[in-house]
Design a protein around this motif. Structure first.
Motif, PDB file in Angstrom:
ATOM      1  N   VAL A  97       0.847  -1.206   0.000  1.00 19.95           N
ATOM      2  CA  VAL A  97       0.000   0.000   0.000  1.00 19.95           C
ATOM      3  C   VAL A  97       0.876   1.247   0.000  1.00 19.95           C
ATOM      4  O   VAL A  97       0.615   2.202  -0.738  1.00 19.95           O
ATOM      5  CB  VAL A  97      -0.968  -0.001   1.206  1.00 19.95           C
ATOM      6  N   LYS A  98       1.938   1.238   0.793  1.00 19.80           N
ATOM      7  CA  LYS A  98       2.846   2.387   0.848  1.00 19.80           C
ATOM      8  C   LYS A  98       3.597   2.565  -0.475  1.00 19.80           C
ATOM      9  O   LYS A  98       3.734   3.682  -0.973  1.00 19.80           O
ATOM     10  CB  LYS A  98       3.849   2.222   1.993  1.00 19.80           C
ATOM     11  N   ASP A  99       4.082   1.457  -1.041  1.00 17.61           N
ATOM     12  CA  ASP A  99       4.850   1.526  -2.286  1.00 17.61           C
ATOM     13  C   ASP A  99       4.008   1.991  -3.469  1.00 17.61           C
ATOM     14  O   ASP A  99       4.532   2.558  -4.423  1.00 17.61           O
ATOM     15  CB  ASP A  99       5.478   0.168  -2.616  1.00 17.61           C
ATOM     16  N   ALA A 100       2.708   1.741  -3.421  1.00 19.11           N
ATOM     17  CA  ALA A 100       1.822   2.124  -4.526  1.00 19.11           C
ATOM     18  C   ALA A 100       1.446   3.604  -4.499  1.00 19.11           C
ATOM     19  O   ALA A 100       0.910   4.119  -5.467  1.00 19.11           O
ATOM     20  CB  ALA A 100       0.548   1.276  -4.493  1.00 19.11           C
ATOM     21  N   SER A 101       1.747   4.279  -3.403  1.00 13.86           N
ATOM     22  CA  SER A 101       1.391   5.703  -3.310  1.00 13.86           C
ATOM     23  C   SER A 101       2.407   6.550  -4.050  1.00 13.86           C
ATOM     24  O   SER A 101       3.540   6.105  -4.246  1.00 13.86           O
ATOM     25  CB  SER A 101       1.289   6.130  -1.848  1.00 13.86           C
ATOM     26  N   PRO A 102       2.049   7.728  -4.523  1.00 12.23           N
ATOM     27  CA  PRO A 102       0.759   8.386  -4.296  1.00 12.23           C
ATOM     28  C   PRO A 102      -0.316   7.832  -5.230  1.00 12.23           C
ATOM     29  O   PRO A 102      -0.022   7.290  -6.294  1.00 12.23           O
ATOM     30  CB  PRO A 102       1.049   9.850  -4.609  1.00 12.23           C
ATOM     31  N   TYR A 103      -1.538   7.978  -4.803  1.00 13.01           N
ATOM     32  CA  TYR A 103      -2.695   7.542  -5.572  1.00 13.01           C
ATOM     33  C   TYR A 103      -3.280   8.738  -6.319  1.00 13.01           C
ATOM     34  O   TYR A 103      -3.003   9.883  -5.974  1.00 13.01           O
ATOM     35  CB  TYR A 103      -3.733   6.917  -4.635  1.00 13.01           C
ATOM     36  N   PRO A 104      -4.103   8.492  -7.334  1.00 17.37           N
ATOM     37  CA  PRO A 104      -4.701   9.615  -8.079  1.00 17.37           C
ATOM     38  C   PRO A 104      -5.599  10.469  -7.183  1.00 17.37           C
ATOM     39  O   PRO A 104      -6.089  10.003  -6.161  1.00 17.37           O
ATOM     40  CB  PRO A 104      -5.532   8.939  -9.160  1.00 17.37           C
TER      41      PRO A 104
END
Length: 121
Positions: A97-104
């Protein structure tokens, strides 16, 4: 018409058109909330690495991660809402979840400037 005047006119037209183009505001593409959540989940899954130790030991389980996003798509808070029963799997889920940030940006979905999400991995 003289060549210099012709280029001057073309340059002036180009300048006017580029100014007008920069003043046009294009609407932001807004995904329906289900598609937005699906995109976020897909982005997380692309960063999820199943720990080798868990594979070797046959550890399996689902982790429910709860996280709060700020308006810029960065994680403000993150927590395990429901553990898999294995600390290693829980840590891998948090890391994904942290690695996928930032989110749109999620501006159309909330007025508070924050968005609470719950994703099961």
């Amino acid at each position: 018409m003289n060549k210099d005047k012709k280029f001057c006119r073309i340059g002036l037209i180009f300048l006017i058109l580029s100014f007008l183009w920069s003043e046009i505001s294009f609407p932001q593409v807004i995904l329906p909330i289900q598609e937005y959540l699906g995109f976020v989940q897909q982005k997380i899954y692309s960063c999820l690495i199943y720990p080798k130790k868990a594979i070797n030991n046959g550890w399996e389980g689902s982790v429910k991660v709860s996280f709060l996003l700020n308006q810029d798509g960065w994680i403000k808070e993150i927590d395990i809402a429901k553990s898999s029963g294995y600390t290693l799997l829980d840590a891998a889920a948090l890391l994904a979840v942290k690695d996928a940030s930032p989110y749109p940006s999620f501006e159309p979905y909330t007025e508070k400037g924050e968005l609470q999400l719950h994703i099961t991995l």
